[in-house]
Design a protein around this motif. Structure first.
Motif, mmCIF file in Angstrom:
data_model
loop_
_atom_site.group_PDB
_atom_site.id
_atom_site.type_symbol
_atom_site.label_atom_id
_atom_site.label_comp_id
_atom_site.label_asym_id
_atom_site.label_seq_id
_atom_site.Cartn_x
_atom_site.Cartn_y
_atom_site.Cartn_z
ATOM 1 N N PHE A 44 106.023 22.530 -50.112
ATOM 2 C CA PHE A 44 105.134 22.151 -49.026
ATOM 3 C C PHE A 44 105.275 23.155 -47.887
ATOM 4 O O PHE A 44 106.377 23.659 -47.619
ATOM 5 N N GLU A 45 104.158 23.453 -47.225
ATOM 6 C CA GLU A 45 104.212 24.223 -45.990
ATOM 7 C C GLU A 45 104.639 23.315 -44.845
ATOM 8 O O GLU A 45 104.286 22.132 -44.817
ATOM 9 N N ILE A 46 105.368 23.881 -43.912
ATOM 10 C CA ILE A 46 105.741 23.144 -42.705
ATOM 11 C C ILE A 46 104.698 23.448 -41.642
ATOM 12 O O ILE A 46 104.567 24.594 -41.194
ATOM 13 N N THR A 47 103.934 22.433 -41.262
ATOM 14 C CA THR A 47 102.836 22.630 -40.320
ATOM 15 C C THR A 47 103.224 22.304 -38.885
ATOM 16 O O THR A 47 102.535 22.722 -37.954
ATOM 17 N N SER A 48 104.291 21.545 -38.681
ATOM 18 C CA SER A 48 104.846 21.337 -37.339
ATOM 19 C C SER A 48 106.353 21.255 -37.480
ATOM 20 O O SER A 48 106.870 20.645 -38.435
ATOM 21 N N PRO A 49 107.097 21.894 -36.578
ATOM 22 C CA PRO A 49 108.544 22.032 -36.757
ATOM 23 C C PRO A 49 109.271 20.702 -36.632
ATOM 24 O O PRO A 49 108.751 19.743 -36.055
ATOM 25 N N PRO A 50 110.481 20.633 -37.186
ATOM 26 C CA PRO A 50 111.261 19.402 -37.103
ATOM 27 C C PRO A 50 111.476 18.967 -35.656
ATOM 28 O O PRO A 50 111.817 19.781 -34.792
#
Length: 594
Positions: A459-465
């Motif tokens: 999965f792409e990370i679209t908003s950071p943790p």
């Protein structure tokens, strides 16, 4: 002869309207920065489109601004605030901007800034639309072009490349009002002199005004973080490249760009990005570097808009790392760091949607680029669709402007990936244990969520943790990552084709009469030349029968290539006009090498 002194007049690349001066029209116009004198007498009518910033005035215009207005009727001083500096990188066609103009001895003399930095090379220059050999710059009268331009024996041009130690342009320095001290160091510049002959024949020699010069250049020097000889804080150590990551790094470090320090950047990621951009990827006819960058940034543009233009042109992401530094990741298929894997034991909550909402889905993406073969104007690239069923008038096709992308193949790869992202199988938010913090600064993550049938998928990370201190959970925006998202097959790409609205008006003749000869492993192919052959260049390719096309050497009426071994080969060639219109391919098959 009356003389005009001017400060810099601000504009971009578009026409800005008209005013008046001394009873004549002051015209500010032109697709490229230009000067137009109309049919009135020399030094009565003038125009300029200018994009130069404050420090330009230190060398060229500050002294002019400080001069009091001369009340004599034979001299007019125009004072304007100094506009933005501009930096051209990669290959660019530019008209520059007016820094100074004067009219001594029945001549119009102009000094222009090509770009506000040192450049690598002047490839070709144009007087209006007449292409001239760059080798004639600094040699005297500019008279060689095909066809010959109307200003033979009247137009002189000299330039400097922007070295820190350059001298003043001799053609301008010989005029006392400019002199030898205005050297325009650190800026590529040129001086044009248009001879009138006598006060009566200006309108005969220049019926449409003085010709508008524009230049195709290899632009700014850019840093290479892989090269120990490049000091990231010393531009004099940098070299030319159109590698996207190197151009982006220059903007990050440049005081005219983002103005960051090297300590603000994750340089390991920039080194990897440089390698990724240099890597060869497929096109319809062979390969090209993955990501190039050609364009301009200015100090008047917002940093946010320039950053967005850069990132879009390489499908790139800029991520803050745990140490606070910025890392860059260009668009390519990636494998996650196994230490960041998130499995069922780490999941607190899942809010993922299966496929995008119907109202948000698109059928195709059509990119737009500035294309050198269409007179450096913006052109639409062939659209990329999700499947054959979506072709046609009912298809929902989104626009994708790519300001710094020069290649239609690069644009199609980005459109291909963007379409897959817009049509992802899963998208939304997951809530995890503190394991999710390991994903900070990462572009992708591997997920296993058994209840949804997701088993080790990327999965792409679209908003950071984001850490929620109330329950010590971590929220992460994610989107499923289709295999081969950034690997569009060359066979699925399309050529740009004709740019004319009526192709019949711009038919380029297909080569005819192809024949071949073989000497050892070298094949020579010839074809008939035509009247006006000099108006075209030739593209040629060869391949093993039914194999992949490879570029061949070609000129008017002949092409050649060397093969690796005996076998049967094919050759094709086509003519290309200076505006990018192409003929059909002429194909020669059955070339036997023994």
């Amino acid at each position: 002869m009356a003389a005009f002194t001017t400060a810099l007049i601000a504009s971009g690349f578009a026409g800005l309207g008209a005013g008046s001066i001394g009873g004549g029209a002051l015209i500010i116009s032109g697709a490229y920065a230009g000067i137009t004198t109309g049919t009135l007498a020399l030094a009565q009518v003038l125009s300029a489109v200018v994009t130069v910033g404050a420090s330009v005035g230190l060398n060229a215009a500050l002294g002019l601004l400080n001069k009091p207005k001369n009340t004599q009727q034979n001299k007019i001083t125009i004072k304007q605030p100094l506009p933005a500096r501009f930096i051209d990188f990669g290959r660019v066609r530019s008209g520059g901007c007016i820094a100074w103009f004067f009219s001594p001895d029945h001549r119009l003399v102009t000094v222009r800034i090509i770009t506000c930095t040192k450049i690598e090379q002047l490839e070709v220059f144009y007087l209006d639309d007449y292409a001239c050999d760059a080798a004639t710059v600094n040699t005297g009268v500019v008279s060689n072009s095909t066809p010959a331009h109307p200003w033979d024996s009247f137009a002189y041009l000299q330039m400097t490349h922007g070295a820190d130690d350059q001298v003043a342009i001799p053609l301008a320095a010989e005029i006392a009002e400019w002199g030898s001290t205005r050297r325009l160091r650190g800026m590529a510049a040129f001086c044009a002199s248009y001879a009138q002959g006598n006060k009566d024949n200006w309108s005969q020699r220049y019926p449409n005004g003085a010709p508008n010069p524009t230049f195709v250049i290899k632009g700014a020097m850019v840093p290479d973080p892989r090269n120990p000889a490049h000091d990231l804080e010393d531009q004099s150590t940098w070299t030319y490249s159109d590698n996207w990551a190197r151009c982006f790094l220059r903007w990050c470090l440049d005081r005219d760009g983002w103005g960051l320090s090297p300590d603000d950047l994750d340089l390991d990621s920039f080194e990897a990005a440089c390698d990724d951009c240099d890597a060869s990827v497929a096109t319809t006819t062979g390969t090209e570097p993955r990501y190039l960058a050609w364009g301009r940034y200015t100090t008047s543009d917002t940093r946010a808009s320039t950053l967005a233009n850069f990132l879009a042109s390489a499908g790139a992401t800029l991520l803050e790392q745990p140490n606070g530094k910025l890392a860059v990741f260009v668009g390519k298929d990636r494998t996650p760091n196994s230490a960041t894997d998130i499995t069922d034991e780490h999941i607190r909550d899942v809010q993922l949607d299966r496929f995008p909402d119907a109202l948000d889905r698109v059928d195709g993406i059509r990119a737009r680029i500035t294309w050198q073969y269409a007179s450096w104007e913006e052109q639409e690239v062939p659209a990329v669709y999700s499947g054959a069923s979506f072709y046609g008038a009912q298809a929902d096709v989104d626009d994708l402007p790519l300001a710094y992308c020069p290649s239609p193949y690069q644009a199609q790869r980005i459109a291909y990936a963007t379409l897959k992202q817009r049509r992802a199988d899963w998208s939304g938010t997951i809530k995890t244990t503190l394991q999710g913090l390991r994903c900070y600064g990462e572009p992708v993550v591997r997920l296993t969520i058994s209840e949804l049938g997701i088993d080790g998928e990327i999965f792409e990370i679209t908003s950071p943790p984001a850490l929620d201190l109330s329950d010590m959970s971590v929220s992460i925006g994610v989107r499923s990552y289709a295999a081969g998202t950034w690997s569009m097959p060359g066979a699925e790409m399309q050529e740009m084709g004709e740019t004319a609205t009526n192709p019949q008006d711009f038919t380029v003749p297909e080569p005819e009469g192809l024949g071949s000869s073989v000497s050892t492993l070298t094949v020579t192919v010839t074809w008939d030349t035509i009247s006006g052959e000099d108006a075209y260049t030739t593209e040629a390719q060869w391949r093993v029968a039914a194999g992949v096309w490879v570029a061949a050497t070609a000129s008017a009426g002949t092409g050649s290539f060397t093969v690796p071994s005996a076998g049967t080969y094919e050759f094709q060639c086509r003519r290309v006009s200076d505006r990018g219109y192409v003929s059909d391919w002429a194909v020669l098959t059955g070339i036997v090498v023994i």
